[in-house]
Every structure is written in structure tokens, then in C-alpha cells.
Enzyme design. Structure first.
Site, short mmCIF file in Angstrom:
data_model
loop_
_atom_site.label_atom_id
_atom_site.label_comp_id
_atom_site.label_asym_id
_atom_site.label_seq_id
_atom_site.Cartn_x
_atom_site.Cartn_y
_atom_site.Cartn_z
CB SER A 139 14.88 4.89 -6.97
OG SER A 139 15.38 4.25 -5.82
CE1 TYR A 152 10.26 1.30 -6.59
CE2 TYR A 152 12.54 1.16 -5.85
CZ TYR A 152 11.39 1.90 -6.07
OH TYR A 152 11.38 3.25 -5.78
CE LYS A 156 11.18 4.12 -9.11
NZ LYS A 156 10.51 5.36 -9.51
#
Length: 234
Positions: A139, A152, A156
Site C-alpha cells: 500500500s 497499519y 505495510k
């Protein structure tokens, strides 16, 4: 251009969103596809919607290494080989770091990062044997941090670093590794329900076409990290 007809691809998190879109595009290009997910009902629905004998649906949770080992064994037994692995399974839990629960942290790191390692580790023998391709779906959150995204972002950022280091480890085994870092994509991520309002976003099929391009590329060329954004914002 490399021919990809009759190659076999494994897509984790393949029952909806980006993973499902990738599966549809690969099937259109003659690739045999295995998809995995945690929910049996979602797997049955996805397999029915894909509507071909060239699809294998496997229940697996990437947090559990043994699940991934069994998935790869089933793919090899069914199709006779495994050429392409797309580590797509992911979850998002967003909160300021002082409010982020241990459960949400462990779920994100376990699925988004450790799961990527589990999928690679389980498939390496097949990838070495078939001079395969490993693709992780990261991402832009793997390079751009934001408030409320500590867990998060960590997962990532980790996927990007892991895949890039693995690329250096594995290229002398004739295994290619690429990480794709999408921005806004129309998907079911984080329980989102796609609608016409998502039309400006990258579509799952766009990621699928990008993967087809990677697989067809000259063997001497390796785009190891790809950032992709919508042309415009909403």
C-alpha cells in the site's frame, strides 16, 4: 513477451476486492487460479462467480503457517505446479496509537506482515522449481504514514521492506519478487461497500492487468517496487 497461458497462480485474500479482481483478470489470460480466504461461504460464492474449472478455492488463514503449507500442497496436487504467488490478504484497524488495542495490532501484524512471510515460506520450493514470481500487495501506507495508522503503517512498511529484501535473496534462484503499493482502490477493504462514488479510484481489475504485464515482461527485467495512484482524487 512471456506466455502465461496455463501457468498457475495462488492469490491469498482472493474472495473479494483486489484479490478477486486479480483472479478474474488472470483467468481471462488463461492462467489457472487458486484463491484462499478464511470464510467458507465467501469462498463458495467467489468460486461460483468465477465460474470455471480452472479455479481452486481453499480455506486458509495466512496467520497460520500450517494453513499455507496445506494450501500450497493442495494447489500442486490439483494443478501439478505453482508459478505465481500473490500475497494479498490484509486487514486494517485504525486508531490513535494510545487507543490501539493489542488485539488489533496483533491481527494486523499477523495478517499483513507475518502472513506475507508465511505465504512465501510455504511456496518457496514450488517457486524455485518453476522459476516463479512472488508479488506482495502492499500500500502507499507502506511509505506514507498518517495519524491513526500506526499499526497499519507498521505492517505495510514491513511488507515493502520484506519483499524488497526477499527480492535480493531470491533473484539468484530465478525467482522474481515485486511489491505493488496501491493508493485508493475500489474494494471491500475494512467492510467498505463499493458504489458508483468509487468510480474515481483504481479498480481491482487495474491491479490484475498490472500483474499480467509483470508476468509477460522480459525475464531480464524486474520492476521490484511499484507505486500506483488514481489519476485524480475524488
Amino acid at each position: 513477451m512471456q506466455h502465461i497461458t496455463n501457468k498457475v497462480a495462488y492469490i491469498t485474500g482472493g474472495t473479494k476486492g483486489i484479490g478477486f479482481g486479480i483472479a478474474k483478470v488472470l483467468l481471462e489470460h488463461g492462467v489457472k487460479v487458486a484463491i484462499s480466504g478464511r470464510n467458507p461461504a465467501d469462498l463458495a460464492r467467489a468460486k461460483a462467480e468465477l465460474g470455471t474449472d480452472n479455479v481452486l478455492a481453499i480455506q486458509s488463514d495466512v496467520i497460520h503457517f500450517d494453513d499455507e503449507v496445506k494450501a500450497v500442497e493442495e494447489i500442486a496436487a490439483t494443478f501439478g505446479q505453482l508459478d505465481v504467488v500473490i500475497a494479498n490478504a490484509g486487514v486494517g484497524r485504525f486508531a490513535p496509537v494510545d487507543e490501539l488495542s493489542l488485539e488489533d495490532w496483533n491481527t494486523m501484524i499477523g495478517t499483513n506482515l507475518t502472513g506475507v512471510f508465511h505465504t512465501m515460506k510455504a511456496s518457496l520450493d514450488q517457486l524455485k522449481k518453476n522459476k516463479g514470481y512472488y508479488i506482495s500487495i502492499a500500500s502507499l501506507a507502506g511509505t506514507n504514514f498518517f495519524a491513526g495508522g500506526a499499526g497499519y503503517n507498521a505492517s505495510k512498511f514491513g511488507v515493502v521492506g520484506f519483499t524488497q529484501a526477499a527480492m535480493l535473496d531470491l533473484r539468484n534462484h530465478d525467482i522474481k519478487c515485486t511489491t505493488i503499493m496501491p493508493g485508493s482502490v475500489t474494494s471491500n477493504f475494512n467492510d467498505h461497500v463499493p458504489s458508483d462514488a468509487d468510480g474515481w479510484k483504481i479498480q481491482p481489475a487495474d491491479i490484475g492487468e498490472m500483474i499480467v504485464n509483470l508476468l509477460q515482461m522480459n525475464p531480464n527485467v524486474l520492476p521490484s517496487k511499484i507505486e500506483v495512484r488514481p489519476t485524480k482524487t475524488s
